[in-house]
Scaffold this active site. Structure first.
Site, short mmCIF file in Angstrom:
data_model
loop_
_atom_site.label_atom_id
_atom_site.label_comp_id
_atom_site.label_asym_id
_atom_site.label_seq_id
_atom_site.Cartn_x
_atom_site.Cartn_y
_atom_site.Cartn_z
N ASN A 2 2.14 -5.07 -3.22
CA ASN A 2 0.79 -5.46 -2.60
C ASN A 2 0.02 -4.01 -2.61
O ASN A 2 0.50 -3.21 -1.90
CB ASN A 2 0.83 -6.56 -1.49
CG ASN A 2 -0.58 -7.25 -1.29
OD1 ASN A 2 -1.12 -7.78 -2.16
ND2 ASN A 2 -1.14 -6.93 -0.23
N HIS A 34 -10.07 -6.34 -2.26
CA HIS A 34 -11.35 -6.10 -1.54
C HIS A 34 -12.53 -5.34 -2.30
O HIS A 34 -12.49 -4.30 -2.43
CB HIS A 34 -10.96 -5.49 -0.37
CG HIS A 34 -9.80 -6.10 0.68
ND1 HIS A 34 -10.22 -7.09 1.47
CD2 HIS A 34 -8.63 -5.64 0.88
CE1 HIS A 34 -8.86 -7.45 1.94
NE2 HIS A 34 -8.17 -6.68 1.54
N ASP A 65 -12.18 -10.62 -1.01
CA ASP A 65 -13.42 -10.67 -0.22
C ASP A 65 -14.37 -9.76 -1.00
O ASP A 65 -13.79 -8.98 -1.70
CB ASP A 65 -13.09 -10.34 1.37
CG ASP A 65 -12.70 -9.14 1.81
OD1 ASP A 65 -12.64 -8.25 0.95
OD2 ASP A 65 -12.45 -9.00 3.15
N GLU A 102 1.01 -1.18 0.13
CA GLU A 102 -0.11 -0.08 0.03
C GLU A 102 0.97 1.36 0.03
O GLU A 102 0.38 2.19 0.88
CB GLU A 102 -0.89 -0.10 1.26
CG GLU A 102 -1.75 -1.07 1.28
CD GLU A 102 -2.88 -1.08 2.46
OE1 GLU A 102 -3.02 -0.30 3.16
OE2 GLU A 102 -3.89 -2.00 2.40
N GLU A 130 -5.95 -11.01 -1.22
CA GLU A 130 -6.80 -10.87 0.08
C GLU A 130 -8.24 -10.84 -0.54
O GLU A 130 -8.95 -9.78 0.30
CB GLU A 130 -6.39 -9.43 0.77
CG GLU A 130 -4.94 -9.46 1.16
CD GLU A 130 -4.37 -8.12 1.88
OE1 GLU A 130 -5.56 -7.27 2.16
OE2 GLU A 130 -3.29 -7.73 2.00
C1 XIL Z 1 -6.49 -6.45 8.17
C2 XIL Z 1 -7.03 -7.49 9.14
O1 XIL Z 1 -7.87 -8.47 8.66
C3 XIL Z 1 -7.41 -6.90 10.47
O2 XIL Z 1 -7.54 -8.05 11.33
C4 XIL Z 1 -6.64 -6.04 10.86
O3 XIL Z 1 -7.32 -5.40 12.10
C5 XIL Z 1 -6.36 -4.81 10.01
O4 XIL Z 1 -5.52 -5.44 8.80
N1 XIL Z 1 -5.15 -4.67 3.61
C6 XIL Z 1 -4.13 -5.44 4.02
C7 XIL Z 1 -4.33 -6.44 5.45
O5 XIL Z 1 -3.03 -5.66 3.53
O6 XIL Z 1 -3.18 -6.54 6.08
C8 XIL Z 1 -5.54 -5.87 6.28
O7 XIL Z 1 -5.71 -6.75 7.25
C9 XIL Z 1 -6.69 -5.45 5.21
C10 XIL Z 1 -6.42 -4.49 4.19
#
Ligand code: XIL
Length: 304
Positions: free
Chosen positions: A171, A208, A239, A128, A237
């Site tokens: 990422n 996401h 979802d 990020e 990641e």
């Molecule tokens: C999130 C986790 O799922 C949570 O449990 C935590 O409180 C915050 O981080 N981007 C990322 C992940 O790269 O590491 C994040 O994970 C979600 C967004």
């Protein structure tokens, strides 16, 4: 094949999930995890605040539980994440000079990658680093402020030396739609790294999604264009907020986009069950709160 991991393996890919160490005592959780998935990402346990809460004092115990689970089950392990502005202990921001931030960053990379050398197939070296919105600018993190643009390539060079066999990934999120400025900014960085020989092997797409940020129709184009730079791409990641058929169709689209790109090497969903999703108000995952398979699960398995 009748499980996500086995079906993905038949296509030469992995299918992973984020895992929280404190759920590994719940039998339904572990049963589902072990049956369906063949790669694990630590949801929080390999972040800087968890591993190095104070300077050069490392605590690997919780991360090791996840790594040990993966090893004992013959699962792959993704490393997440080495350099990130979030879940970063405040001592890093309090360091007095650029050279102190630089040595702290490189020490963190060396210690963490050294610990899991030979176990982690891909590391999110930098997470990020770009702003949202139309600017395409770098995010104003501690690392950016103190070290300038060069910190990202420095992190990758340090990471290559620390574990030459791990794939090194950049990422990010909101990089799925090819027409977004952030996507273009990351693409241009990767293109520049490849042109100048900066060691980068893969780009992770967090993926996401929700109703305001749906799976883009040009997703395949995005993944293919990155792959054409000479890097692997991974969905890291995934979802998708929603339910029922519309959620299932979006999941199907992501799987199809990945499978259509030969360098899309694997997909990770950001949790096993809706019960423990980081999106606490939503139902974005493949198993419901009772570990039942959702329509989204069936769509993913059918698409693999
Ligand atoms: C999130 C986790 O799922 C949570 O449990 C935590 O409180 C915050 O981080 N981007 C990322 C992940 O790269 O590491 C994040 O994970 C979600 C967004």
């Amino acid at each position: 094949a009748s499980t996500l991991g086995a079906a993905a393996a038949e296509k030469g890919r992995y299918f992973g999930t984020a895992v929280a160490a404190n759920r590994l005592g719940e039998s339904d959780y572990v049963t589902t995890l072990n049956r369906e998935f063949n790669s694990i990402t630590a949801e929080n346990e390999m972040k800087w605040d968890a591993l190095e809460p104070s300077r050069n004092s490392f605590n690997f115990s919780t991360a090791d539980r996840i790594a040990n689970h993966a090893r004992s089950q013959g699962m792959k392990l993704r490393g997440h994440t080495l350099v990130w502005h979030s879940q970063l202990p405040s001592w890093v921001g309090s360091l007095g000079s650029a050279s102190e931030v630089r040595s702290a960053m490189n020490n963190h990379i060396n210690q963490v990658m050294g610990r899991y050398k030979g176990q982690v197939h891909s590391w999110d070296v930098v997470n990020e680093a770009f702003e949202d919105g139309s600017s395409g600018a770098r995010r104003n993190s501690v690392f950016q402020q103190r070290l300038g643009n060069g910190y990202i390539e420095e992190a990758f060079r340090t990471a290559r030396a620390a574990d030459p066999d791990a794939k090194l990934c950049y990422n990010d999120y909101n990089t799925d739609n090819w027409s977004h400025a952030k996507t273009q900014a990351v693409y241009n960085m990767v293109k520049d790294f490849k042109a100048r020989g900066v060691p980068i092997d893969c780009v992770g797409f967090q993926a996401h999604f929700n109703s305001g940020n749906p799976v883009p129709s040009n997703y395949h184009t995005t993944l293919q264009n990155f792959a054409d730079l000479g890097v692997d791409v991974q969905i890291t990641e995934l979802d998708i907020e929603g339910s029922g058929t519309s959620q299932a169709e979006q999941y199907r689209g992501v799987v199809q986009a990945c499978l259509a790109v030969s360098r899309c090497t694997g997909i990770t969903v950001w949790g096993v069950t809706d019960k423990y999703s980081w999106r606490s108000s939503g139902t974005p995952l493949l198993f419901d709160g009772n570990y039942n398979k959702k329509p989204a699960y069936d769509a993913v398995l059918a698409a693999l």
